[in-house]
Design a protein around this motif. Structure first.
Motif, PDB file in Angstrom:
ATOM      1  N   ALA A   1       0.846  -1.200   0.000  1.00 33.72           N
ATOM      2  CA  ALA A   1       0.000   0.000   0.000  1.00 33.72           C
ATOM      3  C   ALA A   1       0.880   1.247   0.000  1.00 33.72           C
ATOM      4  O   ALA A   1       0.624   2.214  -0.713  1.00 33.72           O
ATOM      5  N   HIS A   2       1.936   1.222   0.854  1.00 34.86           N
ATOM      6  CA  HIS A   2       2.857   2.347   0.992  1.00 34.86           C
ATOM      7  C   HIS A   2       4.167   1.777   1.520  1.00 34.86           C
ATOM      8  O   HIS A   2       4.233   0.581   1.841  1.00 34.86           O
TER       9      HIS A   2
ATOM     10  N   MET B   1       3.086  12.319  -2.533  1.00 34.57           N
ATOM     11  CA  MET B   1       4.332  11.577  -2.316  1.00 34.57           C
ATOM     12  C   MET B   1       5.440  12.467  -1.745  1.00 34.57           C
ATOM     13  O   MET B   1       6.309  11.996  -1.029  1.00 34.57           O
TER      14      MET B   1
ATOM     15  N   CYS C   1       1.697   6.276  -4.852  1.00 30.57           N
ATOM     16  CA  CYS C   1       0.355   6.572  -4.332  1.00 30.57           C
ATOM     17  C   CYS C   1      -0.061   8.013  -4.605  1.00 30.57           C
ATOM     18  O   CYS C   1      -1.092   8.460  -4.118  1.00 30.57           O
TER      19      CYS C   1
ATOM     20  N   MET D   1       2.772  11.946   2.698  1.00 35.69           N
ATOM     21  CA  MET D   1       3.577  10.743   2.439  1.00 35.69           C
ATOM     22  C   MET D   1       5.064  11.004   2.585  1.00 35.69           C
ATOM     23  O   MET D   1       5.890  10.216   2.123  1.00 35.69           O
TER      24      MET D   1
ATOM     25  N   CYS E   1       7.377   7.774   1.246  1.00 38.77           N
ATOM     26  CA  CYS E   1       6.794   6.559   0.723  1.00 38.77           C
ATOM     27  C   CYS E   1       7.386   6.322  -0.663  1.00 38.77           C
ATOM     28  O   CYS E   1       7.582   7.261  -1.424  1.00 38.77           O
TER      29      CYS E   1
ATOM     30  N   ASP F   1       6.025   3.893  -2.695  1.00 38.11           N
ATOM     31  CA  ASP F   1       4.976   3.200  -3.450  1.00 38.11           C
ATOM     32  C   ASP F   1       4.195   4.276  -4.213  1.00 38.11           C
ATOM     33  O   ASP F   1       3.901   5.324  -3.655  1.00 38.11           O
TER      34      ASP F   1
HETATM   35 CU    CU Z   1       2.314   6.143  -0.151  1.00 38.77          CU
END
Ligand code: CU
Length: 231
Positions: A145-146, A218, A207, A224, A203, A205
Motif C-alpha cells: 500500500a505504501h 508523495m 500513491c 507521504m 513513501c 509506493d
Molecule cells: Cu504512499
C-alpha cells in the motif's frame, strides 16, 4: 494623477499576489507537530542495553469525519482531498543510540511498487518486520500500500540510517467498519538509531499523481513524506 493612482494599485496588487503565494506555499509545506517517540524502558541489543522507544502511526486512504487528516491541503494543483496520509504526524523525533519499535496500522488498499526492492524489508534489527503477528522479510510487490523509507539527505556526513519497510495493503474490496475504514493491517518493526542527526523519510509506493504517480502527496509533508530528527 490618475496614472499614478493606477501605478500604485498595480504595485499593491503585485505585492499582495507575492505575499499570498508565499503564505499559500509556505502553509502547504508546513511541518506538522512533532511526534516524539515514547521511551518505554531499555532493550538488550548487539550494542548492549539501550533505551527502547516506541512510535505509533496509522496510514489512512483519505480524510474522514473520524480522522481529520493533515491541516493543510494535499498541495497546490491537486484538486481532490482523497489522498492517503500517515497519521498523526510525519514529523518524528527519536532518541539517539536507541532501539525504536514502530507500529503502523495500515488502512489503505494496494498500488503495486515499481521496484521490488521496496517490497522487501531493509535496515531493521534482523531484516524483518511483523505483519499481523507473522515475521516476514518481504511482501508481495502487488500487495504494497505504501512504504516507510527512512534515509539520509544527499551528501550527508551524518551517521548512516536507512530503514525501508513495505506496508501491507488491505484488500481493495474490504468492507468499511464503523469508523469509515476497513480493518487495518498491523505492521511492527524495530531498528537502531545512531548519534543525533536529521533524516528524511517518504513513501516509495506510487500513491500520488503526476509522473508515474510519484508527484502530489508523495512529496508532501503531512502526507507521504516527513522528517526524522534523532536527538
Ligand atoms: Cu504512499
Amino acid at each position: 494623477m490618475k496614472r499614478a493612482f493606477f501605478a500604485v494599485v498595480t504595485v499593491l496588487i503585485g505585492a499582495a499576489v507575492v505575499a499570498g503565494s508565499v503564505l499559500l506555499l509556505g502553509n502547504a509545506q508546513a511541518e506538522p507537530a512533532v511526534l516524539v517517540a515514547t521511551v518505554v524502558g531499555t532493550a538488550k541489543t548487539d550494542k548492549g542495553e539501550v533505551p527502547h522507544a516506541t512510535v505509533a502511526l496509522s496510514i489512512y486512504p483519505q480524510r474522514s469525519a473520524s480522522v481529520p487528516g493533515p491541516e493543510h491541503g494535499p498541495g497546490v494543483g491537486i484538486e481532490s482531498t482523497d489522498w492517503p496520509f500517515y497519521w498523526p504526524s510525519t514529523t518524528i523525533q527519536l532518541p539517539a543510540n536507541s532501539l525504536i519499535t514502530m507500529t503502523v496500522l495500515q488502512y489503505d488498499g494496494s498500488t503495486t511498487v515499481w521496484n521490488d526492492y521496496f517490497a522487501e524489508v531493509h535496515g531493521t534489527v534482523d531484516g524483518t518486520a511483523v505483519y499481523n503477528g507473522k515475521v516476514q522479510d518481504k511482501i508481495e510487490a502487488d500487495n504494497v500500500a505504501h512504504t516507510f523509507t527512512l534515509h539520509q539527505y544527499p551528501e550527508s556526513t551524518q551517521p548512516e540510517l536507512f530503514v525501508s519497510v513495505p506496508m501491507l495493503a488491505v484488500a481493495n474490496n474490504a468492507k468499511n467498519e464503523a469508523n469509515g475504514y476497513p480493518k487495518p493491517q498491523e505492521i511492527t518493526f524495530s531498528f537502531m538509531t545512531g548519534d543525533p542527526g536529521e533524516y528524511i523519510w517518504n513513501c516509495e509506493d506510487p500513491c500520488g499523481d503526476g509522473y508515474v504517480d510519484f508527484g502530489g502527496v508523495m512529496s508532501e509533508r503531512g502526507w507521504m513524506s516527513g522528517t526524522v530528527t534523532v536527538v
